[in-house]
Design a protein around this motif. Structure first.
Motif, mmCIF file in Angstrom:
data_model
loop_
_atom_site.group_PDB
_atom_site.id
_atom_site.type_symbol
_atom_site.label_atom_id
_atom_site.label_comp_id
_atom_site.label_asym_id
_atom_site.label_seq_id
_atom_site.Cartn_x
_atom_site.Cartn_y
_atom_site.Cartn_z
ATOM 1 N N VAL A 266 -4.064 -7.257 -8.721
ATOM 2 C CA VAL A 266 -3.626 -6.256 -7.744
ATOM 3 C C VAL A 266 -4.699 -5.997 -6.703
ATOM 4 N N VAL A 267 -5.957 -5.954 -7.128
ATOM 5 C CA VAL A 267 -7.060 -5.733 -6.176
ATOM 6 C C VAL A 267 -7.100 -6.834 -5.131
ATOM 7 N N LEU A 268 -6.786 -8.060 -5.526
ATOM 8 C CA LEU A 268 -6.801 -9.178 -4.592
ATOM 9 C C LEU A 268 -5.748 -9.020 -3.498
ATOM 10 N N CYS A 269 -4.754 -8.176 -3.746
ATOM 11 C CA CYS A 269 -3.716 -7.932 -2.740
ATOM 12 C C CYS A 269 -4.086 -6.813 -1.771
ATOM 13 N N LEU A 270 -5.268 -6.246 -1.924
ATOM 14 C CA LEU A 270 -5.705 -5.144 -1.076
ATOM 15 C C LEU A 270 -6.801 -5.615 -0.137
ATOM 16 N N ARG A 271 -6.836 -5.049 1.048
ATOM 17 C CA ARG A 271 -7.855 -5.398 2.026
ATOM 18 C C ARG A 271 -8.978 -4.374 2.077
ATOM 19 N N SER A 272 -8.640 -3.116 1.867
ATOM 20 C CA SER A 272 -9.619 -2.041 1.992
ATOM 21 C C SER A 272 -10.357 -1.828 0.676
ATOM 22 N N VAL A 273 -11.671 -1.765 0.754
ATOM 23 C CA VAL A 273 -12.485 -1.501 -0.440
ATOM 24 C C VAL A 273 -12.207 -0.101 -0.971
ATOM 25 N N ARG A 274 -11.894 0.814 -0.087
ATOM 26 C CA ARG A 274 -11.588 2.181 -0.505
ATOM 27 C C ARG A 274 -10.388 2.230 -1.429
ATOM 28 N N LYS A 275 -9.387 1.404 -1.154
ATOM 29 C CA LYS A 275 -8.211 1.352 -2.015
ATOM 30 C C LYS A 275 -8.498 0.576 -3.298
ATOM 31 N N MET A 276 -9.346 -0.447 -3.210
ATOM 32 C CA MET A 276 -9.667 -1.251 -4.394
ATOM 33 C C MET A 276 -10.315 -0.413 -5.484
ATOM 34 N N ARG A 277 -11.176 0.502 -5.097
ATOM 35 C CA ARG A 277 -11.940 1.249 -6.103
ATOM 36 C C ARG A 277 -11.096 2.253 -6.871
ATOM 37 N N TYR A 278 -9.864 2.509 -6.417
ATOM 38 C CA TYR A 278 -9.004 3.459 -7.114
ATOM 39 C C TYR A 278 -8.127 2.790 -8.168
ATOM 40 N N VAL A 279 -8.028 1.448 -8.156
ATOM 41 C CA VAL A 279 -7.096 0.759 -9.044
ATOM 42 C C VAL A 279 -7.529 0.904 -10.497
ATOM 43 N N ALA A 280 -8.789 0.614 -10.801
ATOM 44 C CA ALA A 280 -9.267 0.679 -12.187
ATOM 45 C C ALA A 280 -9.211 2.106 -12.748
#
Length: 412
Positions: free
Chosen positions: A133-147
């Motif tokens: 799912v993280v690989l489908c995101l561009r923004s680092v801000r959004k990536m850090r909320y997945v886990a």
């Protein structure tokens, strides 16, 4: 051996990085199956060797394949080949949530062969889903909320099923720590791949800008030469017309001046074009190597110099290299190209450009490129030969005789 290694050597730098990244993620999918999918089968003993362990193994295998497909499509989106796989990402997350909930239900019902099976499978499936799912995101801000979101959801689900709070906290911490690691790994891989492709595209744009800049320079030089002279010719022609209407003899003098300026303009234009058409042989050889390698070909340049080449010889051979490189890129499907320049102390200078992957029959009538090269070489008493030499190889041979060369001075 070249056939075995050509699939790697013939790729560009961006292509190599992408291939390495894709196969790394394929390995991770196999790792999920072999490292975590076999856990319930290994823990099954006696009466527990039933449908449940086999079902869990199949579930983990399907989940690994689903995450692999999502990762592959996400990589296509990263490099700009297709749209973001949003629906597949939602489906993967939903399947993971349902599978994890089912494992927890089996744990509370005592249907699992070992108490370590549920934490292992829930954490592992969550980790790989988080990475995909993280690989489908561009923004680092959004990536850090997945886990953290996945960890919180897992902990709440464990508590809702009546599992003790301490164990629920362990589930959440395990998913969080592993999820952060997978987020960084998948996110960094996507960023690296995108950066490499951006650099590759930047090099292409830079090459096109260099060509455009050279054309603008030529246009400015031509404008500077012709603009002033044409303005003077227009003014003097108008003056000559007025004088001729008045039957003044000065009209003839003005037209003679117009003729002189026109002839001078022709000479200046020829000088500009001549300077524009001069090609630097060393620059053309290095440029051909870089362009062909960037196109995924194995290009080898060999230069055997026993003497110094005159400027007009270098310019003519430089144009041969440029035209040959263009033909290699446009025609056929070449994988290897050899450019060999030989300038012995005695004898003619020869330039050979040979490539594989040439079509058996020409795609159309011969263009004006080779004809123009023959004209340039003919001015130096040189010759040009081009054609198929067998085995799908095309060879271009340019030769300039010895008397057009400047020899090196022999020092004692």
């Amino acid at each position: 051996m070249s056939k075995l290694t050509g699939w790697w050597k013939n790729r560009s730098s961006a292509g190599k990085v992408e291939l390495y990244t894709r196969w790394s993620f394929h390995f991770f999918a196999a790792l999920e199956i072999l490292s975590f999918g076999l856990v319930p089968l290994a823990a099954a003993k006696g009466e527990f060797l039933t449908l449940v362990p086999v079902s869990l193994f199949l579930m983990v295998s399907v989940h690994a394949v689903l995450c692999g497909v999502l990762t592959s499509k996400a990589l296509h989106w990263v490099v700009g080949r297709r749209e973001r796989p949003v629906r597949l990402a939602v489906v993967t997350a939903a399947v993971t949530a349902v599978a994890a909930l089912g494992i927890l239900v089996l744990q509370t019902a005592g249907k699992l062969p070992d108490s370590s099976v549920a934490p292992t499978l829930v954490a592992a499936m969550s980790w790989f889903t988080i990475g995909s799912v993280v690989l489908c995101l561009r923004s680092v801000r959004k990536m850090r909320y997945v886990a953290p979101a996945a960890a919180a959801g897992t902990g709440l689900a464990v508590l809702a099923l009546g599992i003790p709070a301490g164990e629920a906290l362990g589930y959440g911490i395990g998913v969080l720590l592993g999820g952060l690691f997978f987020s960084f790994t998948w996110g960094f891989s996507g960023w690296l791949l995108n950066t490499v492709h951006e650099l590759d595209r930047s090099r292409e744009v830079q090459a096109r800008l260099a060509v455009a800049e050279e054309r603008l320079r030529f246009g400015r030089d031509l404008h500077d030469v012709m603009g002033r002279n044409l303005a003077v010719i227009a003014l003097k022609s108008e003056l000559a017309v007025q004088l001729a209407r008045r039957e003044r003899p000065e009209a003839v003098e003005q037209m003679i001046e117009v003729q002189r300026i026109a002839q001078e303009s022709q000479r200046e234009v020829r000088d500009v074009v001549r300077g524009y058409r001069e090609a630097d042989l060393a620059v053309e050889l290095e440029g051909a190597r870089g362009v062909l390698r960037a196109a995924g070909m194995d290009c080898r340049v060999e230069f055997e110099a026993g003497r110094e080449l005159a400027s007009d010889v270098q310019s003519a051979l430089g144009w041969v290299v440029r035209e040959a490189t263009t033909n290699v890129l446009r025609h056929g499907d070449a994988h290897r190209c050899l450019i060999r320049l030989t300038a012995p102390q005695t004898g003619p200078v020869t330039l050979v450009v040979e490539n594989d992957g040439a079509p058996d029959t020409p795609a159309g009538p011969p263009g004006s490129g080779l004809a123009g090269l023959r004209e340039r070489l003919a001015a130096l008493d040189g010759t040009l030969q081009a054609g198929l030499v067998g085995g799908g190889r095309f060879r271009l041979l340019a030769e300039i005789p010895d008397r057009e060369l400047e020899r090196l001075e022999v020092r004692a």
